[in-house]
Design an enzyme around this catalytic site. Structure first.
Site, PDB file in Angstrom:
ATOM      1  N   ARG A   1      -0.487  -0.574  -3.315  1.00  0.00           N
ATOM      2  CA  ARG A   1       0.475   0.222  -3.185  1.00  0.00           C
ATOM      3  C   ARG A   1       0.708   1.290  -3.587  1.00  0.00           C
ATOM      4  NH1 ARG A   1       4.719  -4.352  -4.800  1.00  0.00           N
ATOM      5  NH2 ARG A   1       6.362  -2.561  -4.567  1.00  0.00           N
TER       6      ARG A   1
ATOM      7  N   ILE B   1      -0.291 -13.049  -3.800  1.00  0.00           N
ATOM      8  CA  ILE B   1       0.490 -11.260  -3.615  1.00  0.00           C
ATOM      9  C   ILE B   1       1.761 -10.727  -3.133  1.00  0.00           C
ATOM     10  CG2 ILE B   1      -1.793 -11.642  -1.673  1.00  0.00           C
ATOM     11  CD1 ILE B   1       0.385 -13.079   0.386  1.00  0.00           C
ATOM     12  N   ASP B   2       2.547  -9.923  -3.785  1.00  0.00           N
ATOM     13  CA  ASP B   2       3.971  -9.452  -4.125  1.00  0.00           C
ATOM     14  C   ASP B   2       4.400 -10.328  -3.124  1.00  0.00           C
ATOM     15  OD1 ASP B   2       2.341  -7.733  -5.801  1.00  0.00           O
ATOM     16  OD2 ASP B   2       3.008  -6.112  -4.237  1.00  0.00           O
ATOM     17  N   MET B   3       5.850 -10.416  -3.888  1.00  0.00           N
ATOM     18  CA  MET B   3       6.891 -11.247  -3.302  1.00  0.00           C
ATOM     19  C   MET B   3       7.216 -10.879  -1.615  1.00  0.00           C
ATOM     20  SD  MET B   3      10.950 -12.227  -4.812  1.00  0.00           S
ATOM     21  CE  MET B   3      11.134 -10.161  -4.442  1.00  0.00           C
TER      22      MET B   3
END
Length: 313
Positions: free
Chosen positions: A248, A147-149
């Site tokens: 997103r 998952i993104d930062m």
């Protein structure tokens, strides 16, 4: 895909299941079939002569033909150079095969340029010692998905290669329950829906992803949980596929960018946030060894809850 007698050799025959890749470049084909490996890693395997067709070493631009027998050798992982770090982990579940972690905001999953320390990998190397799968090499030991930062929430780590292979296959066929909670701009005219739009790397800005008819299929199911003040909405998104930045990109494409997303949303920030307000709150799967269905949940983090409180007033 068939594993040979050695676990580090994979064979693919371009027929039936893989017939859709006839005429496609070998590096593009394998980066999609073997999607737990990066395309850069696939290209390095090709450059090093580890990918052959009917015994002949290939180049990245080789276009596949019907009946091609592709042989992929995954080299033994070299000794880890990424250092273990004693970083606190919010461990939701752990056994001999898997680890479920609730990742905080701002933590990068694995080392990358500019992030060689302080990552989840550094933390799990310290916690798990030698008990991590080696399939993804020196930079991503044990990492099955990411998952993104700035996205918080649940991540699975595999502690051995057997578990990693099983779970990687489950992610490939989308046999995983993944639900995310997010705050997005604008109210909806419908209470639920599906975004089915292919995603690929942005043609100009290579750090971004974009809707692209030539990209890989991406499907996000969304449901409105609550209409909030100031024209914001609380939503749940369930992933059918798992492309980079999928939620997103998809939500921005239907005029509902995520709050705080400076890449795909408005540049103005009505709240002080570090990136998108997005939380991976549900992770469900059949255990890779026992076959038992397991589902884990993690409440939204404190910052998320505070924004919700303000938007509910």
């Amino acid at each position: 895909m068939d594993d040979s007698m050695e676990q580090d050799i994979l064979n693919f025959i371009i027929d039936h299941e893989y017939a859709g890749y006839i005429g496609v470049r070998i590096d593009k084909c394998l980066s999609e079939i073997m999607d737990d490996y990066s395309r850069a890693y696939i290209q390095k395997l090709i450059d090093d002569g580890n990918i052959t067709c009917d015994g002949k070493v290939l180049k990245s631009n080789y276009k596949l033909r019907k009946g091609d027998v592709i042989n992929v050798i995954i080299p033994e992982p070299i000794e880890l150079e990424i250092l273990p770090e004693n970083i606190p982990l919010d461990i939701i579940y752990e056994d001999n095969d898997i680890l479920i972690v609730n990742k905080p905001k701002g933590m990068v999953v694995h080392p990358a340029p500019g992030h060689s320390s302080g990552t989840l990998v550094n933390a799990i190397m310290y916690h798990c010692k030698d008990s991590l799968s080696t399939i993804n090499g020196v930079l991503r030991p044990g990492i099955v998905h990411r998952i993104d930062m700035d996205t918080t929430g649940l991540l699975m780590v595999c502690k051995n290669d057997v578990a990693h292979r099983v779970m990687s296959d489950k992610f490939k066929v989308h046999d995983i329950t993944r639900a995310y909670t997010a705050i997005c701009y604008n109210h909806f005219s419908v209470t639920e829906g599906t975004v089915d739009k292919p995603i690929a790397r942005h043609k100009v800005d290579r750090k971004k992803m974009a809707i692209d008819p030539n990209g890989r299929r991406a499907v996000t199911h969304y449901k409105v949980l609550e209409e909030l003040s100031n024209n914001f909405s609380l939503i749940e998104c369930r992933l059918e596929t798992g492309r980079t930045h999928q939620i997103r990109v998809h939500m921005a494409s239907i005029n509902h960018p995520l709050l705080g997303d400076e890449v795909y949303g408005p540049k103005n920030k009505p709240f002080k946030t570090e990136g998108q307000v997005l939380h991976a709150g549900v992770l469900g799967f059949e255990h890779p060894i026992t076959g038992e269905y397991m589902e884990f949940k993690a409440e939204v983090p404190e910052y998320f809850g505070k924004i919700l409180e303000r938007l509910r007033k």
